[in-house]
Design a protein around this motif. Structure first.
Motif, mmCIF file in Angstrom:
data_model
loop_
_atom_site.group_PDB
_atom_site.id
_atom_site.type_symbol
_atom_site.label_atom_id
_atom_site.label_comp_id
_atom_site.label_asym_id
_atom_site.label_seq_id
_atom_site.Cartn_x
_atom_site.Cartn_y
_atom_site.Cartn_z
ATOM 1 N N LEU A 11 105.516 -31.477 -34.354
ATOM 2 C CA LEU A 11 106.525 -30.601 -33.766
ATOM 3 C C LEU A 11 106.746 -29.408 -34.681
ATOM 4 O O LEU A 11 106.926 -29.576 -35.901
ATOM 5 C CB LEU A 11 107.820 -31.375 -33.570
ATOM 6 C CG LEU A 11 109.048 -30.586 -33.110
ATOM 7 C CD1 LEU A 11 108.825 -30.032 -31.707
ATOM 8 C CD2 LEU A 11 110.293 -31.480 -33.156
ATOM 9 N N VAL A 12 106.740 -28.225 -34.098
ATOM 10 C CA VAL A 12 106.938 -27.006 -34.877
ATOM 11 C C VAL A 12 107.718 -26.011 -34.036
ATOM 12 O O VAL A 12 107.645 -26.045 -32.794
ATOM 13 C CB VAL A 12 105.571 -26.418 -35.312
ATOM 14 C CG1 VAL A 12 104.753 -25.980 -34.114
ATOM 15 C CG2 VAL A 12 105.741 -25.306 -36.310
ATOM 16 N N ALA A 40 97.886 -29.590 -21.141
ATOM 17 C CA ALA A 40 99.338 -29.634 -20.993
ATOM 18 C C ALA A 40 99.677 -30.457 -19.754
ATOM 19 O O ALA A 40 98.846 -30.590 -18.846
ATOM 20 C CB ALA A 40 99.888 -28.226 -20.868
ATOM 21 N N PRO A 41 100.879 -31.005 -19.678
ATOM 22 C CA PRO A 41 101.267 -31.811 -18.519
ATOM 23 C C PRO A 41 101.085 -31.040 -17.213
ATOM 24 O O PRO A 41 101.529 -29.894 -17.094
ATOM 25 C CB PRO A 41 102.736 -32.116 -18.786
ATOM 26 C CG PRO A 41 102.869 -32.058 -20.258
ATOM 27 C CD PRO A 41 101.935 -30.973 -20.704
ATOM 28 N N GLY A 42 100.404 -31.665 -16.267
ATOM 29 C CA GLY A 42 100.216 -31.059 -14.958
ATOM 30 C C GLY A 42 99.153 -29.980 -14.907
ATOM 31 O O GLY A 42 98.972 -29.343 -13.868
ATOM 32 N N GLU A 88 104.154 -22.247 -25.003
ATOM 33 C CA GLU A 88 103.070 -22.540 -24.064
ATOM 34 C C GLU A 88 101.839 -23.136 -24.729
ATOM 35 O O GLU A 88 100.871 -23.499 -24.048
ATOM 36 C CB GLU A 88 102.676 -21.288 -23.269
ATOM 37 C CG GLU A 88 102.423 -20.065 -24.119
ATOM 38 C CD GLU A 88 103.636 -19.152 -24.196
ATOM 39 O OE1 GLU A 88 104.774 -19.670 -24.375
ATOM 40 O OE2 GLU A 88 103.450 -17.924 -24.111
ATOM 41 N N ASP A 89 101.839 -23.244 -26.063
ATOM 42 C CA ASP A 89 100.756 -23.933 -26.756
ATOM 43 C C ASP A 89 100.988 -25.439 -26.786
ATOM 44 O O ASP A 89 100.108 -26.196 -27.229
ATOM 45 C CB ASP A 89 100.633 -23.430 -28.200
ATOM 46 C CG ASP A 89 100.183 -21.986 -28.293
ATOM 47 O OD1 ASP A 89 100.740 -21.242 -29.122
ATOM 48 O OD2 ASP A 89 99.283 -21.593 -27.521
ATOM 49 N N THR A 90 102.129 -25.885 -26.321
ATOM 50 C CA THR A 90 102.431 -27.310 -26.277
ATOM 51 C C THR A 90 101.431 -28.036 -25.391
ATOM 52 O O THR A 90 101.235 -27.673 -24.228
ATOM 53 C CB THR A 90 103.853 -27.542 -25.753
ATOM 54 O OG1 THR A 90 104.787 -26.992 -26.682
ATOM 55 C CG2 THR A 90 104.129 -29.028 -25.570
ATOM 56 N N ALA A 91 100.783 -29.047 -25.948
ATOM 57 C CA ALA A 91 99.748 -29.780 -25.215
ATOM 58 C C ALA A 91 99.217 -30.905 -26.109
ATOM 59 O O ALA A 91 99.553 -30.974 -27.300
ATOM 60 C CB ALA A 91 98.587 -28.861 -24.844
ATOM 61 N N GLN A 110 99.132 -34.769 -30.280
ATOM 62 C CA GLN A 110 100.160 -33.989 -29.588
ATOM 63 C C GLN A 110 100.638 -32.841 -30.465
ATOM 64 O O GLN A 110 100.961 -33.031 -31.651
ATOM 65 C CB GLN A 110 101.350 -34.888 -29.233
ATOM 66 C CG GLN A 110 102.515 -34.158 -28.584
ATOM 67 C CD GLN A 110 102.208 -33.698 -27.172
ATOM 68 O OE1 GLN A 110 101.659 -34.450 -26.370
ATOM 69 N NE2 GLN A 110 102.561 -32.455 -26.862
ATOM 70 N N VAL A 111 100.692 -31.667 -29.881
ATOM 71 C CA VAL A 111 101.305 -30.498 -30.514
ATOM 72 C C VAL A 111 102.456 -30.049 -29.621
ATOM 73 O O VAL A 111 102.257 -29.789 -28.429
ATOM 74 C CB VAL A 111 100.285 -29.359 -30.676
ATOM 75 C CG1 VAL A 111 100.984 -28.081 -31.143
ATOM 76 C CG2 VAL A 111 99.203 -29.757 -31.672
ATOM 77 N N THR A 112 103.641 -29.999 -30.190
ATOM 78 C CA THR A 112 104.822 -29.578 -29.454
ATOM 79 C C THR A 112 105.451 -28.397 -30.167
ATOM 80 O O THR A 112 105.761 -28.481 -31.359
ATOM 81 C CB THR A 112 105.841 -30.716 -29.339
ATOM 82 O OG1 THR A 112 105.224 -31.838 -28.699
ATOM 83 C CG2 THR A 112 107.050 -30.277 -28.521
#
Length: 115
Positions: A11-12, A40-42, A88-91, A110-112
């Protein structure tokens, strides 16, 4: 067979940096291309970056200028330096290795990125 183990996710806050690592083992002598993909989700899995054994790189449009892929052939490891991270890089980020006999994937990390 090739085994890929990713590390470095987490997480960052937006604007921050992370570095992902992917260590390859097994039949690594035949690996030609290594890279990172994300999902990413979806959404569909998409290209982040790839690097050849000789060091030629390719990046997805959304990460150009912010992410850098590198490869240490002696350590059989590929890295992804991610700077100026955005929400938007969360994935989930997946390491990939390609051989003439097929493609191999890591388990994902996971990167959040919080806004």
């Amino acid at each position: 067979q090739v085994q890929l183990v990713e590390s470095g996710g987490g997480l960052v806050q937006a604007g921050g940096s992370l570095r992902l690592s992917c260590a390859a083992s097994g039949s690594i002598f035949s690996i030609s291309l290594m890279g990172w993909y994300r999902q990413a989700p979806g959404k569909q899995r998409e290209l982040v970056a790839t690097i050849t054994r000789a060091g030629t790189t390719n990046y997805g449009d959304s990460v150009k200028g912010r992410f850098t892929i590198s490869r240490d052939n002696a350590k059989n490891t590929v890295y992804l330096q991610m700077n100026s991270l955005k929400a938007e890089d969360t994935a989930v980020y997946y390491c990939n290795a390609q051989r003439t006999t097929g493609s191999h994937w890591g388990q994902g990390t996971q990167v959040t990125v919080s806004p």
